[in-house]
Design a protein around this motif. Structure first.
Motif, PDB file in Angstrom:
ATOM      1  N   TRP A 191      11.538 -14.132  -8.992  1.00 60.00           N
ATOM      2  CA  TRP A 191      11.920 -13.708 -10.092  1.00 60.00           C
ATOM      3  C   TRP A 191      13.457 -12.802  -8.973  1.00 60.00           C
ATOM      4  N   ARG A 192      14.009 -12.983 -10.538  1.00 55.20           N
ATOM      5  CA  ARG A 192      15.178 -11.721  -9.644  1.00 55.20           C
ATOM      6  C   ARG A 192      14.804 -11.133 -10.477  1.00 55.20           C
ATOM      7  N   ALA A 193      15.310  -9.281 -10.492  1.00 57.09           N
ATOM      8  CA  ALA A 193      15.751  -8.075 -11.722  1.00 57.09           C
ATOM      9  C   ALA A 193      16.952  -8.412 -11.539  1.00 57.09           C
ATOM     10  N   THR A 194      17.780  -8.644 -12.692  1.00 53.34           N
ATOM     11  CA  THR A 194      19.007  -7.846 -12.341  1.00 53.34           C
ATOM     12  C   THR A 194      18.985  -6.518 -13.647  1.00 53.34           C
ATOM     13  N   THR A 195      20.307  -6.033 -14.181  1.00 54.87           N
ATOM     14  CA  THR A 195      20.456  -4.986 -14.967  1.00 54.87           C
ATOM     15  C   THR A 195      20.390  -5.541 -16.392  1.00 54.87           C
ATOM     16  N   ASP A 196      21.161  -6.597 -16.265  1.00 55.52           N
ATOM     17  CA  ASP A 196      20.664  -7.539 -18.235  1.00 55.52           C
ATOM     18  C   ASP A 196      19.724  -8.536 -18.394  1.00 55.52           C
ATOM     19  N   SER A 197      19.083  -8.814 -17.052  1.00 57.28           N
ATOM     20  CA  SER A 197      17.975 -10.045 -17.493  1.00 57.28           C
ATOM     21  C   SER A 197      17.697 -10.430 -16.047  1.00 57.28           C
ATOM     22  N   TRP A 198      16.255 -11.121 -16.314  1.00 56.32           N
ATOM     23  CA  TRP A 198      15.804 -11.678 -15.809  1.00 56.32           C
ATOM     24  C   TRP A 198      16.316 -13.219 -14.944  1.00 56.32           C
ATOM     25  N   THR A 199      16.126 -13.483 -13.520  1.00 56.02           N
ATOM     26  CA  THR A 199      16.513 -15.239 -13.252  1.00 56.02           C
ATOM     27  C   THR A 199      15.402 -15.640 -12.677  1.00 56.02           C
ATOM     28  N   LEU A 200      15.119 -16.792 -13.028  1.00 56.39           N
ATOM     29  CA  LEU A 200      13.427 -17.484 -12.413  1.00 56.39           C
ATOM     30  C   LEU A 200      14.359 -18.735 -12.355  1.00 56.39           C
ATOM     31  N   THR A 201      13.593 -18.706 -10.876  1.00 57.19           N
ATOM     32  CA  THR A 201      14.871 -20.039 -10.202  1.00 57.19           C
ATOM     33  C   THR A 201      13.060 -21.000  -9.360  1.00 57.19           C
ATOM     34  N   SER A 202      13.290 -22.309 -10.439  1.00 54.71           N
ATOM     35  CA  SER A 202      12.126 -23.320  -9.845  1.00 54.71           C
ATOM     36  C   SER A 202      12.816 -23.356  -8.667  1.00 54.71           C
ATOM     37  N   PRO A 203      11.430 -24.041  -7.667  1.00 54.35           N
ATOM     38  CA  PRO A 203      11.660 -24.664  -6.565  1.00 54.35           C
ATOM     39  C   PRO A 203      12.480 -26.075  -5.814  1.00 54.35           C
ATOM     40  N   SER A 204      12.708 -26.575  -7.438  1.00 49.91           N
ATOM     41  CA  SER A 204      13.873 -27.485  -6.974  1.00 49.91           C
ATOM     42  C   SER A 204      15.321 -26.886  -7.306  1.00 49.91           C
ATOM     43  N   GLY A 205      15.302 -25.775  -7.547  1.00 52.63           N
ATOM     44  CA  GLY A 205      16.604 -25.155  -7.488  1.00 52.63           C
ATOM     45  C   GLY A 205      17.226 -24.651  -8.694  1.00 52.63           C
ATOM     46  N   GLU A 206      16.554 -25.094 -10.217  1.00 55.25           N
ATOM     47  CA  GLU A 206      16.855 -25.343 -11.671  1.00 55.25           C
ATOM     48  C   GLU A 206      16.621 -23.301 -11.993  1.00 55.25           C
ATOM     49  N   CYS A 207      17.525 -22.880 -12.375  1.00 52.92           N
ATOM     50  CA  CYS A 207      17.717 -21.200 -12.775  1.00 52.92           C
ATOM     51  C   CYS A 207      17.313 -21.441 -14.153  1.00 52.92           C
ATOM     52  N   VAL A 208      16.840 -20.279 -14.822  1.00 53.29           N
ATOM     53  CA  VAL A 208      16.482 -19.921 -16.450  1.00 53.29           C
ATOM     54  C   VAL A 208      16.653 -18.242 -16.430  1.00 53.29           C
ATOM     55  N   GLU A 209      17.565 -17.727 -17.285  1.00 54.52           N
ATOM     56  CA  GLU A 209      18.029 -16.313 -17.776  1.00 54.52           C
ATOM     57  C   GLU A 209      17.249 -15.702 -18.722  1.00 54.52           C
ATOM     58  N   ILE A 210      16.516 -14.206 -18.118  1.00 56.88           N
ATOM     59  CA  ILE A 210      16.290 -14.555 -20.005  1.00 56.88           C
ATOM     60  C   ILE A 210      16.170 -12.715 -19.971  1.00 56.88           C
ATOM     61  N   PRO A 211      17.565 -13.074 -21.033  1.00 58.82           N
ATOM     62  CA  PRO A 211      17.922 -11.190 -21.292  1.00 58.82           C
ATOM     63  C   PRO A 211      16.845 -10.277 -21.720  1.00 58.82           C
ATOM     64  N   ARG A 212      17.176  -9.197 -21.028  1.00 50.06           N
ATOM     65  CA  ARG A 212      15.594  -8.561 -21.239  1.00 50.06           C
ATOM     66  C   ARG A 212      15.767  -7.913 -22.862  1.00 50.06           C
ATOM     67  N   PRO A 213      14.698  -7.924 -22.863  1.00 50.59           N
ATOM     68  CA  PRO A 213      15.218  -7.141 -24.647  1.00 50.59           C
ATOM     69  C   PRO A 213      15.635  -5.345 -25.212  1.00 50.59           C
ATOM     70  N   GLU A 214      16.566  -5.275 -26.317  1.00 49.38           N
ATOM     71  CA  GLU A 214      16.667  -4.571 -26.319  1.00 49.38           C
ATOM     72  C   GLU A 214      16.411  -3.102 -26.415  1.00 49.38           C
ATOM     73  N   SER A 215      15.137  -3.510 -27.197  1.00 50.24           N
ATOM     74  CA  SER A 215      14.356  -2.215 -27.538  1.00 50.24           C
ATOM     75  C   SER A 215      13.401  -1.654 -26.125  1.00 50.24           C
ATOM     76  N   GLU A 216      13.600  -2.195 -24.650  1.00 55.79           N
ATOM     77  CA  GLU A 216      12.450  -2.281 -24.185  1.00 55.79           C
ATOM     78  C   GLU A 216      12.703  -1.030 -23.529  1.00 55.79           C
ATOM     79  N   ASP A 217      13.801   0.063 -23.767  1.00 57.34           N
ATOM     80  CA  ASP A 217      14.008   1.633 -22.843  1.00 57.34           C
ATOM     81  C   ASP A 217      13.654   2.651 -24.063  1.00 57.34           C
TER      82      ASP A 217
END
Length: 217
Positions: A191-217
């Motif tokens: 898992w890696r957090a960025t300003t706008d999203s979280w990036t999840l990387t599988s053992p095989s290298g597949e990446c999934v971007e999960i945007p941060r919810p607008e209401s979280e702050d």
């Protein structure tokens, strides 16, 4: 090569000289004129020369230490904070606070600026007044207000971080239930957090971007 540790007066004298030259006062006479302008005529050119040189004896020991009055007046004349003259430019440079206590520049600066000291090798106070809160209670009011503001800001950041973590967990669980992510995403994926999203990387290298919810702050 590591520079030898300095006494407080040697450090301040060195900082005065370097700052004087940086400010364009090429001679102590020029700085003395500035001192007279700000109401410190006692800081004459000969006095400033003695401050910078220390009027050392035959063994090289400083005979002319610097007073608090002189430190404050010269800080004003040179347009710097007293902290700038009391601490070395190099955070790793050392200063002999006492013959048995040597501090690096960063630790010295934080102590002078009103941070709680952590001095290795110094016997602690064995009194009820030695805790953190008593240390802060002895600080001036403006610094206590700053400390309170810093804590409130830090607490707000921690709460925001918890909200983000909860939002991420909820979104991950939703995607697992929907079959969009495998059940081992919590343990096997990076898992890696960025300003706008979280990036999840599988053992095989597949990446999934999960945007941060607008209401979280």
């Amino acid at each position: 090569m590591t520079e030898p540790s300095q006494s407080p007066s040697d450090l301040v004298a060195e900082r005065i000289k370097k700052t004087r030259q940086k400010r364009g006062f090429t001679t102590t006479k020029a700085l003395a004129q500035r001192c007279a302008e700000i109401g410190a005529p006692q800081l004459t050119a000969p006095v400033l020369m003695n401050i910078e040189s220390g009027r050392r004896d035959d063994a090289g020991r400083r005979r002319r230490n610097i007073t608090v009055d002189e430190l404050l007046a010269l800080s004003l004349a040179l347009n710097v904070s007293p902290l700038s003259l009391l601490t070395p430019k190099d955070d790793l440079a050392t200063v002999d606070v006492t013959p048995s206590l040597t501090l690096e520049g960063e630790a010295l600066g934080k102590w002078i600026a009103g941070r709680e000291p952590e001095f290795a090798g110094v016997p602690p106070f064995d009194t009820e007044d030695s805790d953190t809160f008593q240390w802060e209670a002895d600080l001036p009011a403006w610094r206590r207000v700053e400390i309170l503001d810093e804590r409130l800001q830090r607490d707000a950041e921690i709460r925001k971080s918890f909200r983000r973590t909860d939002a991420l967990r909820a979104e991950i669980e939703r995607r697992i239930e929907a079959g969009e992510l495998p059940a081992d995403v919590h343990t096997a994926w990076k898992w890696r957090a960025t300003t706008d999203s979280w990036t999840l990387t599988s053992p095989s290298g597949e990446c999934v971007e999960i945007p941060r919810p607008e209401s979280e702050d």
